[in-house]
Design an enzyme around this catalytic site. Structure first.
Site, PDB file in Angstrom:
ATOM      1  N   CYS A   1      65.868  56.478  37.125  1.00 10.74           N
ATOM      2  CA  CYS A   1      65.056  55.871  36.068  1.00 10.74           C
ATOM      3  C   CYS A   1      63.785  56.697  35.862  1.00 10.74           C
ATOM      4  CB  CYS A   1      64.732  54.413  36.404  1.00 10.74           C
ATOM      5  SG  CYS A   1      63.461  54.191  37.666  1.00 10.74           S
TER       6      CYS A   1
ATOM      7  N   ASN B   1      68.283  50.913  47.096  1.00 10.96           N
ATOM      8  CA  ASN B   1      67.376  49.948  46.469  1.00 10.96           C
ATOM      9  C   ASN B   1      67.279  48.673  47.308  1.00 10.96           C
ATOM     10  OD1 ASN B   1      70.057  49.473  45.610  1.00 10.96           O
ATOM     11  ND2 ASN B   1      69.431  48.540  43.685  1.00 10.96           N
TER      12      ASN B   1
ATOM     13  N   GLU C   1      65.792  44.889  46.659  1.00  9.06           N
ATOM     14  CA  GLU C   1      65.237  43.954  45.681  1.00  9.06           C
ATOM     15  C   GLU C   1      64.486  42.817  46.370  1.00  9.06           C
ATOM     16  OE1 GLU C   1      68.559  43.051  43.105  1.00  9.06           O
ATOM     17  OE2 GLU C   1      68.486  45.064  42.221  1.00  9.06           O
TER      18      GLU C   1
ATOM     19  N   CYS D   1      61.216  56.772  38.645  1.00  8.47           N
ATOM     20  CA  CYS D   1      61.680  57.531  39.810  1.00  8.47           C
ATOM     21  C   CYS D   1      61.686  59.028  39.557  1.00  8.47           C
ATOM     22  CB  CYS D   1      63.042  57.008  40.244  1.00  8.47           C
ATOM     23  SG  CYS D   1      62.868  55.358  40.962  1.00  8.47           S
TER      24      CYS D   1
ATOM     25  N   CYS E   1      63.176  50.642  43.983  1.00 14.00           N
ATOM     26  CA  CYS E   1      64.286  51.543  43.662  1.00 14.00           C
ATOM     27  C   CYS E   1      64.652  52.355  44.910  1.00 14.00           C
ATOM     28  CB  CYS E   1      63.886  52.507  42.546  1.00 14.00           C
ATOM     29  SG  CYS E   1      64.003  51.811  40.887  1.00 14.00           S
TER      30      CYS E   1
ATOM     31  N   GLU F   1      64.872  55.416  45.228  1.00 13.63           N
ATOM     32  CA  GLU F   1      64.016  56.606  45.358  1.00 13.63           C
ATOM     33  C   GLU F   1      62.726  56.292  46.116  1.00 13.63           C
ATOM     34  OE1 GLU F   1      65.639  55.577  42.745  1.00 13.63           O
ATOM     35  OE2 GLU F   1      66.530  57.240  41.645  1.00 13.63           O
TER      36      GLU F   1
HETATM   37  N1  THU Z   1      67.592  51.437  40.508  1.00 19.75           N
HETATM   38  C1  THU Z   1      67.325  52.370  41.475  1.00 19.75           C
HETATM   39  O1  THU Z   1      67.319  52.045  42.666  1.00 19.75           O
HETATM   40  N2  THU Z   1      67.070  53.640  41.095  1.00 19.75           N
HETATM   41  C2  THU Z   1      67.135  54.088  39.809  1.00 19.75           C
HETATM   42  O2  THU Z   1      66.792  55.239  39.540  1.00 19.75           O
HETATM   43  C3  THU Z   1      67.666  53.198  38.763  1.00 19.75           C
HETATM   44  C4  THU Z   1      67.602  51.742  39.086  1.00 19.75           C
HETATM   45  C5  THU Z   1      67.837  50.039  40.915  1.00 19.75           C
HETATM   46  C6  THU Z   1      66.685  49.101  40.630  1.00 19.75           C
HETATM   47  C7  THU Z   1      67.390  47.769  40.637  1.00 19.75           C
HETATM   48  O3  THU Z   1      67.444  47.294  41.975  1.00 19.75           O
HETATM   49  C8  THU Z   1      68.805  48.077  40.171  1.00 19.75           C
HETATM   50  O4  THU Z   1      68.945  49.490  40.234  1.00 19.75           O
HETATM   51  C9  THU Z   1      69.111  47.616  38.743  1.00 19.75           C
HETATM   52  O5  THU Z   1      68.158  48.106  37.861  1.00 19.75           O
END
Ligand code: THU
Length: 132
Positions: A92, A48, A50, A95, A59, A61
Site C-alpha cells: 500500500c 499484518n 490487526e 508502506c 500492515c 511492512e
Molecule cells: N495490508 C498489509 O499488511 N500490507 C499492505 O501493503 C497492504 C495491506 C493489510 C492491512 C490490513 O490488515 C489488510 O491488509 C487489509 O487491508
C-alpha cells in the site's frame, strides 16, 4: 571481484508466505506476508496484525521494518509481499513510504507485473534527503 549471487525470489516468496500464515487478520480476513533481503545477507519478514480498534491495525511492512531495526539495521535491497493465496501483492502507499526510508529508490520489489524499483512504485518520494 566476484559478481553478487543472484537473488532467490522463490525462497524470499516462501518466507513471505510463511509469515503470511501467521498473520492476525480476523477483521479484514486478508492476511499479508512480506519478506526482504538486507544488504548484509539477512532475510527478514513480517505479517499484518490487526486490532479491534480497526484503524490502528499494523500492515505487514510495519513488522518488517521493526524486525530490521531490532536485528541490527541495515539497508533493504529486495522485497516481496504476498496475499492470502501466496500471490504477489503490491504494498500500500503508506508502506511504500516505510520501505523508502530503509531501501531508497533502488530497492527492488516483486510485483504482480514483475520486478520494479521503488522509484517506479513511489516516484518523486519524500524522504530523509528532504530534511537536509
Ligand atoms: N495490508 C498489509 O499488511 N500490507 C499492505 O501493503 C497492504 C495491506 C493489510 C492491512 C490490513 O490488515 C489488510 O491488509 C487489509 O487491508
Amino acid at each position: 571481484m566476484t559478481a553478487p549471487a543472484p537473488v532467490d525470489w522463490e525462497k524470499l516468496r516462501e518466507a513471505a508466505r510463511d509469515a503470511m500464515s501467521r498473520a492476525y487478520a480476523p477483521y479484514s480476513g486478508y492476511p499479508v506476508g512480506v519478506a526482504a533481503l538486507v544488504d548484509d545477507g539477512r532475510m527478514i519478514t513480517g505479517c499484518n496484525v490487526e486490532n479491534a480498534s480497526y484503524g490502528i491495525g499494523l500492515c505487514a511492512e510495519c513488522g518488517l521494518v521493526s524486525q530490521l531495526a531490532a536485528t541490527g539495521g541495515g539497508r533493504l535491497t529486495h522485497f516481496t509481499c504476498v496475499d492470502g493465496k501466496g500471490a504477489a501483492l503490491v504494498p500500500c502507499g503508506r508502506c511504500r513510504q516505510l520501505l523508502y526510508e530503509f531501501g531508497g529508490p533502488e530497492l527492488v520489489l516483486e510485483t504482480p507485473d514483475g520486478l520494479r524499483t521503488l522509484d517506479e512504485m513511489l516516484p518523486q518520494a519524500f524522504g530523509p534527503q528532504n530534511l537536509g
